[in-house]
Design a protein around this motif. Structure first.
Motif, short mmCIF file in Angstrom:
data_model
loop_
_atom_site.label_atom_id
_atom_site.label_comp_id
_atom_site.label_asym_id
_atom_site.label_seq_id
_atom_site.Cartn_x
_atom_site.Cartn_y
_atom_site.Cartn_z
N ILE A 66 0.86 -1.20 0.00
CA ILE A 66 0.00 0.00 0.00
C ILE A 66 0.89 1.24 0.00
O ILE A 66 0.70 2.17 -0.78
CB ILE A 66 -0.94 0.02 1.23
N LEU A 78 1.37 4.11 -2.86
CA LEU A 78 1.14 5.53 -2.60
C LEU A 78 2.35 6.39 -2.95
O LEU A 78 2.21 7.57 -3.24
CB LEU A 78 0.79 5.75 -1.12
N LEU A 136 9.90 8.07 2.51
CA LEU A 136 8.48 8.27 2.75
C LEU A 136 7.78 6.92 2.90
O LEU A 136 6.93 6.73 3.79
CB LEU A 136 7.87 9.05 1.58
N LEU A 153 8.27 5.74 6.29
CA LEU A 153 7.47 6.51 7.24
C LEU A 153 6.00 6.06 7.21
O LEU A 153 5.34 5.99 8.25
CB LEU A 153 7.58 7.99 6.86
N LEU A 154 5.51 5.73 6.02
CA LEU A 154 4.11 5.33 5.91
C LEU A 154 3.89 3.90 6.41
O LEU A 154 2.88 3.60 7.04
CB LEU A 154 3.64 5.39 4.45
N PRO A 204 4.46 2.45 10.91
CA PRO A 204 3.41 2.35 11.94
C PRO A 204 2.50 1.16 11.73
O PRO A 204 2.01 0.57 12.68
CB PRO A 204 2.62 3.66 11.79
N LEU A 205 2.29 0.79 10.44
CA LEU A 205 1.39 -0.33 10.17
C LEU A 205 2.06 -1.67 10.44
O LEU A 205 1.41 -2.68 10.61
CB LEU A 205 0.93 -0.26 8.71
N ILE A 263 4.06 -2.20 13.05
CA ILE A 263 4.34 -2.41 14.48
C ILE A 263 3.47 -3.49 15.11
O ILE A 263 3.99 -4.35 15.83
CB ILE A 263 4.31 -1.06 15.24
N PRO A 264 2.14 -3.54 14.82
CA PRO A 264 1.36 -4.65 15.39
C PRO A 264 1.90 -6.02 14.95
O PRO A 264 1.99 -6.95 15.76
CB PRO A 264 -0.05 -4.43 14.84
N PHE A 297 3.27 -8.96 17.60
CA PHE A 297 2.77 -10.33 17.70
C PHE A 297 3.84 -11.34 17.28
O PHE A 297 3.95 -12.42 17.88
CB PHE A 297 1.50 -10.51 16.87
N TRP A 357 -3.34 -14.44 16.07
CA TRP A 357 -3.47 -13.01 15.81
C TRP A 357 -2.87 -12.64 14.46
O TRP A 357 -3.47 -11.91 13.67
CB TRP A 357 -2.75 -12.20 16.90
N ALA A 364 -6.94 -1.48 -1.38
CA ALA A 364 -6.26 -0.21 -1.08
C ALA A 364 -5.12 0.03 -2.06
O ALA A 364 -4.91 1.16 -2.52
CB ALA A 364 -5.75 -0.21 0.35
N SER A 405 -4.91 3.13 -4.63
CA SER A 405 -3.77 4.06 -4.59
C SER A 405 -3.14 4.19 -5.96
O SER A 405 -2.80 5.30 -6.39
CB SER A 405 -2.72 3.58 -3.60
#
Lengths: 253, 237
Positions: free
Chosen positions: B162, B166, B176, B179-180, B183-184, B186-187, B191, B211, B226, B230
């Protein structure tokens, strides 16, 4: 008949010009109520509430920390909703909102982390701990950074608006993780201070200033958001007749 | 490299065939320029070897850190390789051909992501036990490490794609993209390393894997949409 009136009203508000005029009329009232609520909530909370039996005076930061933390995630959810509106109905105003809200949301998120650290030092004895709630709010801050950076990187405003909309929608997956992190992982951060479904466990003399403070911060957020949106609208519509007339540029010629 | 999709007049049941064709094409391309596959692996090995040199060569400490190091190395290697996922197609115009093809775009991007996972993710999973051995990860945590990576690497490919979509039109979009996507990721990281840590402590780690599996199913359903959206946004402009 009334439904067509509402539709008409909505269309005029959703147009950049209509929104600019409507928000201009709203602004003074909003500013007055915001000031009143924030001053009442903060002065009452910070000066006149009794100290907590467990945390003493350090708990008083909830009057800032809790509203700011609420807004940090609420702003993101709002941005995601605006992103959905941008992609589905292509209302320009939704993108103005998304763009204007990102830095404000990021600053609230930052404030939530800072006030949390200030609260954490006396209560947990440390500024920072890799606790589930703290970590997930930090991720939220990174998500805000991502949205702001993506906006800056794409030159075409049209593509930037849609790309940011997609990114905010993808990132919204993180919001429930933040919300439930305190319940899923039994970590240092305390449980939710306020819930809609349960009777508050706080004493009323602490609860009322907190609620007033939350309302004040929400309105403050709205006020800053409106200001930024108005600036953004002027900037985007700068070549139109109404902005030229408004700023006096058109009259000089 | 040219590739032939059916014309709009043909029945649209050929989506599966287009998927296979595109997958084959991307795998062939990867095979012809092995650097694309080998570079992330070399990078993976180097990142993992930085930790003993940068922190401590002490086996006990390394054993504690091993799960996290192998996972973070994999995450960075995937990020590094994702930058080129749509870039070269965008540069030579074949991305526009994909967008114009009559087949559902989410299916086509899924083929590209699958090819990316087969060339990068699988290599990382194969290398992981070797790195874990070098970092003195206890032997009874190996299966947890491999299983968590097996579920985690396709997830990272899907989610990272994704970000890659983008940033495809952005000059020097690599930072970039990081950076995008970070955060996605980290979960997934939480786990994945959670499973390894549980296995090291002799605890059941199946829950963490479930999970990851749940997140993978979610990403399989939503990420192609997505990614396709994009790509359309950025190429339309």
């Amino acid at each position: 008949m009334s439904s067509t009136l509402i539709k008409k009203w909505f269309h005029s508000i959703a147009s950049p010009r209509g929104f600019y005029q409507f928000s201009g009329r709203l602004m003074p009232w909003l500013a007055a109520i915001t000031g009143l609520l924030m001053v009442t909530g903060l002065v009452w909370g910070l000066l006149f509430t009794p100290p907590d039996y467990l945390q003493g005076n350090s708990y008083r930061i909830i009057f800032i920390h809790v509203p700011v933390a609420f807004l940090a995630s609420a702003a993101y959810v709002m941005m995601a909703a605006a992103g959905a509106v941008t992609l589905i109905w292509r209302i320009k105003l939704a993108d103005v909102l998304l763009k204007a809200a990102a830095p404000v949301g990021a600053s609230f998120c930052f404030l939530a982390l800072v006030t949390g650290a200030i609260w954490g030092k006396p209560t947990w004895g440390t500024w920072w701990i890799w606790d589930a709630r703290l970590t997930s709010v930090l991720i939220l801050l990174f998500l805000y950074f991502g949205v702001i950076a993506l906006r800056g990187a794409i030159a075409s405003e049209h593509s930037a608006s849609k790309a940011c909309a997609v990114l905010t929608l993808v990132g919204v997956v993180n919001i429930p993780i933040i919300k439930f992190s305190v319940q899923w992982w039994n970590t240092l951060h305390q449980g939710a201070t306020l819930t809609l479904t349960e009777k508050p466990s706080m004493a009323p003399e602490m609860l009322y200033p907190l609620l007033i403070s939350i309302a004040g911060f929400y309105l403050f957020f709205l006020l800053v958001l409106l200001l930024r949106m108005r600036t953004e609208i002027l900037n985007r519509e700068r070549r139109t007749q109404w902005v030229q007339t408004l700023t006096g540029n058109g009259l000089e010629k | 490299m040219s590739f032939n999709f059916s014309t709009p007049s043909e029945p649209s049941l050929k989506g599966g065939k287009a998927f296979v064709t595109l997958l084959k094409r991307d795998l062939t391309l990867a095979l012809r320029s092995p650097g694309q596959t080998l570079n992330p692996m070399a990078f993976y090995l180097m990142v993992a070897s930085l930790f003993p040199m940068g922190i401590t060569p002490n086996p006990q400490t390394l054993a504690q850190l091993a799960g996290g190091i192998v996972w973070i190395g994999a995450l960075l290697a995937v990020l590094l390789s994702l930058d080129s996922l749509f870039k070269s197609d965008s540069d030579d115009g074949s991305l526009d051909q994909l967008l114009l093809s009559p087949h559902p775009l989410p299916l086509l991007v899924l083929a590209k992501v699958t090819a990316h996972w087969l060339t990068t993710g699988v290599a990382l999973i194969v290398m992981a036990p070797v790195l874990a051995l070098m970092l003195h990860l206890p032997a009874h945590a190996f299966s947890a490490l491999c299983l968590s990576l097996l579920l985690g690497t396709p997830l990272m490919s899907l989610v990272g794609a994704i970000g890659a979509a983008l940033t495809v039109k952005v000059q020097r979009g690599g930072v970039l993209l990081t950076l995008l996507s970070m955060p996605l990721y980290i979960p997934v990281l939480i786990f994945g390393t959670g499973a390894v840590r549980a296995a090291m402590d002799g605890l059941p780690y199946f829950g963490h894997l479930l999970w990851l599996a749940a997140l993978l199913v979610l990403a399989l359903c939503l990420a192609p949409l997505a990614i396709a959206a994009s790509l359309r946004i950025l190429v339309d402009s």
